[in-house]
Design an enzyme around this catalytic site. Structure first.
Site, PDB file in Angstrom:
ATOM      1  N   ASP A  25      48.066  50.153  44.425  1.00  0.00           N
ATOM      2  CA  ASP A  25      47.340  50.289  46.237  1.00  0.00           C
ATOM      3  C   ASP A  25      45.939  49.693  45.899  1.00  0.00           C
ATOM      4  OD1 ASP A  25      46.052  52.131  44.403  1.00  0.00           O
ATOM      5  OD2 ASP A  25      45.832  53.671  45.737  1.00  0.00           O
ATOM      6  N   SER A  26      45.449  49.353  44.954  1.00  0.00           N
ATOM      7  CA  SER A  26      44.537  47.981  44.664  1.00  0.00           C
ATOM      8  C   SER A  26      45.139  47.260  45.505  1.00  0.00           C
ATOM      9  CB  SER A  26      44.325  47.458  43.362  1.00  0.00           C
ATOM     10  OG  SER A  26      45.296  47.502  42.735  1.00  0.00           O
ATOM     11  N   ASP A  64      53.080  52.000  43.612  1.00  0.00           N
ATOM     12  CA  ASP A  64      51.704  53.192  44.043  1.00  0.00           C
ATOM     13  C   ASP A  64      51.586  54.215  45.111  1.00  0.00           C
ATOM     14  OD1 ASP A  64      49.508  54.059  42.484  1.00  0.00           O
ATOM     15  OD2 ASP A  64      48.162  52.346  42.540  1.00  0.00           O
ATOM     16  N   LYS A  94      53.956  56.392  41.520  1.00  0.00           N
ATOM     17  CA  LYS A  94      52.978  56.482  40.443  1.00  0.00           C
ATOM     18  C   LYS A  94      51.684  57.331  41.706  1.00  0.00           C
ATOM     19  CE  LYS A  94      49.302  53.947  39.471  1.00  0.00           C
ATOM     20  NZ  LYS A  94      48.116  54.673  40.229  1.00  0.00           N
ATOM     21  N   GLU A 163      42.568  55.996  33.178  1.00  0.00           N
ATOM     22  CA  GLU A 163      42.145  55.066  33.165  1.00  0.00           C
ATOM     23  C   GLU A 163      39.742  55.487  33.604  1.00  0.00           C
ATOM     24  OE1 GLU A 163      42.031  53.732  37.767  1.00  0.00           O
ATOM     25  OE2 GLU A 163      40.432  52.247  37.870  1.00  0.00           O
TER      26      GLU A 163
HETATM   27  O1  KIV Z   1      46.270  50.631  41.856  1.00  0.00           O
HETATM   28  C1  KIV Z   1      46.211  50.152  41.244  1.00  0.00           C
HETATM   29  O2  KIV Z   1      45.935  48.870  40.700  1.00  0.00           O
HETATM   30  C2  KIV Z   1      45.718  51.063  39.990  1.00  0.00           C
HETATM   31  C3  KIV Z   1      46.099  50.511  38.435  1.00  0.00           C
HETATM   32  C4  KIV Z   1      44.621  49.620  38.748  1.00  0.00           C
HETATM   33  C5  KIV Z   1      46.079  51.590  37.257  1.00  0.00           C
HETATM   34  O3  KIV Z   1      45.994  52.090  40.410  1.00  0.00           O
END
Ligand code: KIV
Length: 261
Positions: A25-26, A64, A94, A163
């Site tokens: 979700d980044s 995610d 995730k 994290e």
């Molecule tokens: O959203 C993401 O990219 C993440 C990672 C940085 C672990 O959750």
């Protein structure tokens, strides 16, 4: 593990030999320009995951679960995770959080959906944490994280992202659970590592968190390439004759005859 959000980044992740691709979700921050991950929707992740999996990467693709896609009950969690699998083509999902996610983990596993855990600095809790801050910095907080790690692992996550956790605590957690840990800002003793691909490629600019290493400088290289292109267009050096299509000699003379050269 590395993140990817579209066909070119999925192909780079795969060509570079990453074992796992995370459609994180980044994407809200590095692709869509949001201030945090909180605006990202299930539709967003499905859209980007589908692009990633159309690249047919060799790596396992993890989608995610965005904020509020699993916080409103296990039924919603299963429906939303199911979309990431069925529409996005992901192999697993995730979710962020420790012991309070046990019911969700169980429901997803019941629905045959493999789950990756994520504890420590969980960006979806940014307001509750009072910012993007390293977690587990006193004994009580460290113990809470250790218990969270053991609980989600016992519930059946196949891997656990750590994290923003101090190095020796992350190492202790890694030695205390029997699934691979994947660190980001959690030191070198984790079993694996994850970085946001835009960070490692240097596509993000300006100050970066301490744990980011830029293995390339693509934002600078890209800016320089566009500047060279603009110069070449303005000076007439681009496109060249070799970069142009040519009509037949016959058509050329007919055009000249009829309309002048
Ligand atoms: O959203 C993401 O990219 C993440 C990672 C940085 C672990 O959750």
């Amino acid at each position: 593990m590395v993140t990817a959000y579209d066909v070119p980044t999925a192909k780079m992740a795969d060509a570079g030999g990453a074992d796992l691709i995370l459609v994180g979700d980044s994407l809200g921050m590095v692709v869509l320009g949001y201030e945090s991950t909180l605006q990202v929707t299930v539709d967003d992740v499905v859209h980007h995951a589908a692009a990633v999996t159309r690249a047919r990467p060799r790596a396992l693709v993890v989608g995610d679960m965005p904020w509020l896609s699993y916080h409103t009950g296990v039924r919603d969690a299963v429906i939303n995770a199911g979309r990431l699998i069925a529409e996005g083509g992901c192999h697993a999902v995730k979710i962020e959080g420790g012991r309070k996610r046990l019911a969700v983990i169980e429901a997803l596993l019941d629905a045959e959906i493999p789950v990756m855990g994520h504890i420590g600095l969980t960006p979806q809790s940014v307001h509750q944490m009072g910012g993007f801050k390293v977690q587990g910095k006193d004994l009580a907080a460290a113990e809470r994280l250790l218990h969270d790690a053991k609980a989600v692992t016992a519930a059946g996550v196949f891997s656990l992202v750590l994290e923003g956790i101090p190095r020796h605590l992350a190492s202790l957690i890694t030695r205390s659970v029997d699934v691979p840990t994947i660190g980001i800002g959690a030191g070198p003793e984790c079993d694996g590592q994850v970085l946001v691909i835009h960070d490692l490629l240097g596509l993000t600019t300006g100050a970066a968190p301490k744990f980011v290493r830029r293995f390339a400088h693509m934002a600078d290289d890209g800016g320089a390439a566009v500047a060279a292109y603009c110069d070449a267009v303005r000076s007439g050096a681009f496109p060249s004759d070799d970069e142009s299509y040519h009509e037949s000699e016959a058509l050329r003379s007919e055009l000249a005859e009829r309309f002048g050269s």
